[in-house]
Every structure is written in C-alpha cells, then in structure tokens.
Motif scaffolding. Structure first.
Motif: not given
Length: 290
Positions: A139-159
């Motif tokens: 997995a690319f580290m850069q893809k984590l930046l796509l989670n910015a809106p959720a992280i701004a809300e204090g969550v990280l979502i996955g499965a």
C-alpha cells in the motif's frame, strides 16, 4: 532511451522527477502532452510525446527508438487491455526491457481482481521474450492522505480488523524503478516492495492522533458495509470500492510483513511511515486540510 508510460500518474510522475534530478534523458508519454510540457517547464532532459493507450498505432509511434519502458497505468476495468497494448507495442518497436508496476498477490487465483489482472499482464510480458522486471509494492503511504476528511473528524474507517498493513512511500518505489532501469544486474526479477514496518489500523489511528494532537479512533466495518461507505461517502465507482475492500481482506488472509528489498537495492533504509506523516500532516495543517 527510457520511455515512461504513466508519466502523469503517482509512481510514473515520481520516477520522471527522479530521472530529471539525475539528468537521465527520457521520454514521457501522456494523453495530454501540452499539460505535461507546461508542468515540466524548460531545460529538462524529457521528451514529451502524446499517445493514447487505446490506439496501438499511437503507442508504436510513441515507443519508436526506445530501449526500455517503465509501465505503470492506473487501475481500471480496462487495465489488462491497455497494458497489454503497451506491451505489444513495445515488443513491436524493439524495446528490450520493461519495468512493470504490479501489485501484491499477482497470481492467477488471487482473491484480488486487480492482482489477477496484473498477473495476466506479467504473463503476457514474459511471453513476448522481452526482459521483464516486475515491482510489486504494498500500500502507498500517499493513499493515506485520501483519509484526510475522516481524520479531521477524528475517525479512520476500514475493514481490516487489527491485522498489520505495510505502507511504502511511492518515492521509494520510484527510486527502485530508477535502479532497475539503470542497473542491468537487477533486470529480469520480481521485487516485492515494502516499507520498514507494518501497522494495524488501530495503531495507525493512535499515531495519527499523536501527530495531530486530536484523538483519532479506528472504526472497523464488515466488508459489505465498508464497500457501501466507500461508494456513498468517497464516491468511488463500484469496481474501485470492491478493490479497496479486497486489498484489505487480503491483509487479513495474508498478514503483511516488511522485507529488506528497498534497502538492499537502494543502499539505504526505506522511508518510514512516521517521517511521511510528519511531512504531510504538517503540510496539510498549513493548508487547513486537518
């Protein structure tokens, strides 16, 4: 002549920038050559050529005179067709060596549809008789930046439950690609590329909370619910949402562990997730993304 197919993509773009830095002449293929020329500016050792991967004649004209090809095209439902077009055009033009960006678990019965597609292209490449070097990054580290809106809300979502996931900086992938293109001793092999450490999603959420100064909690969803979330909230097409879910489920079925390939090839350690997050979280904070 090194030709880059996918020069405006994440990894192809990083490779192009690195080749420019070390002043290696190369050719960049783009459907929008004028935009790429404008982005590169003047005085670079880059020849920009326009071509469409759906048109074999376009590709043959673009590859003429090339000796090596870096092949990295965006995941899509047509990826096998388009990358196979590029492979066939390269073979017809006398290209001797292809460095292909692939994916983990690229095998005929892979549980990940995109990985099955990569296996088909890898197989086709071998059948042409050209030397094929395959890079299979995690997995690319850069893809984590796509989670910015959720992280701004204090969550990280996955499965992914609490299994480890390995992240690699795409700049390391590009650096390995440079070595594969410039060093004949590396040609012809398959390289699984990882970062130096694997983290579970709860661990990642804790790290993000420490770096942002605000609590981040990981929310683990069932695969179907995560797929629906990606389609509804991230506006992903169905095939891409399925790919993300399949990749996360693959990590559960085959827990990911780091290897030393990047360091062995580059003679330096792979970039760490902590350093990447500090670099980009600081940049995002300055841009008010977090």
């Amino acid at each position: 002549m090194i030709t880059i197919m996918g020069a405006t993509g994440a990894t192809g773009g990083a490779l192009l920038r690195r080749l420019v830095e070390i002043n290696v002449p190369c050719r960049a293929i783009s459907r929008h050559p004028d935009k790429l020329r404008a982005a590169l500016g003047t005085g670079t050792p880059v020849e920009v050529v326009g071509a469409d991967a759906t048109d074999p004649r376009d590709l043959r004209a673009a590859f003429a005179g090339s000796t090596q090809l870096f092949l990295a095209m965006a995941n899509s439902p047509r990826q096998v067709e388009l990358e196979s077009n590029a492979v066939d055009a390269a073979a017809a033009c006398g290209v001797r060596h292809v460095v292909k960006l692939s994916a983990p678990a690229a095998e005929p019965n892979s549980p990940v549809a995109v990985s099955r597609g990569h296996w088909r292209v890898e197989t086709h490449l071998r059948e042409t008789g050209m030397v094929g070097t395959v890079l299979r990054p995690y997995a690319f580290m850069q893809k984590l930046l796509l989670n910015a809106p959720a992280i701004a809300e204090g969550v990280l979502i996955g499965a992914m439950r609490d299994v480890p996931c390995n992240y690699i900086d795409l700049r390391d992938i590009a650096d390995v690609a440079v070595e594969a293109l410039l060093r004949p001793d590396l040609a012809g092999s398959t390289y699984a590329l990882t970062g130096p450490q694997a983290f579970s999603q709860p661990e990642l959420a804790e790290i993000l909370g420490q770096l942002t100064g605000r609590p981040v909690r990981y929310i683990d969803l069932p695969p179907d619910a995560f797929h629906a979330h990606l389609v509804r909230t991230a506006h992903m097409p169905d095939w891409l949402a399925s790919h993300v879910v399949e990749i996360q489920q693959l990590a559960i079925a085959r827990p990911e562990a780091p290897n030393g390939t990047v360091e062995a090839v580059l003679g330096r350690p792979a970039r760490t997730l902590d350093a990447f997050l500090r670099e980009h979280l600081g940049r995002s904070a300055r841009q008010n993304h977090y």
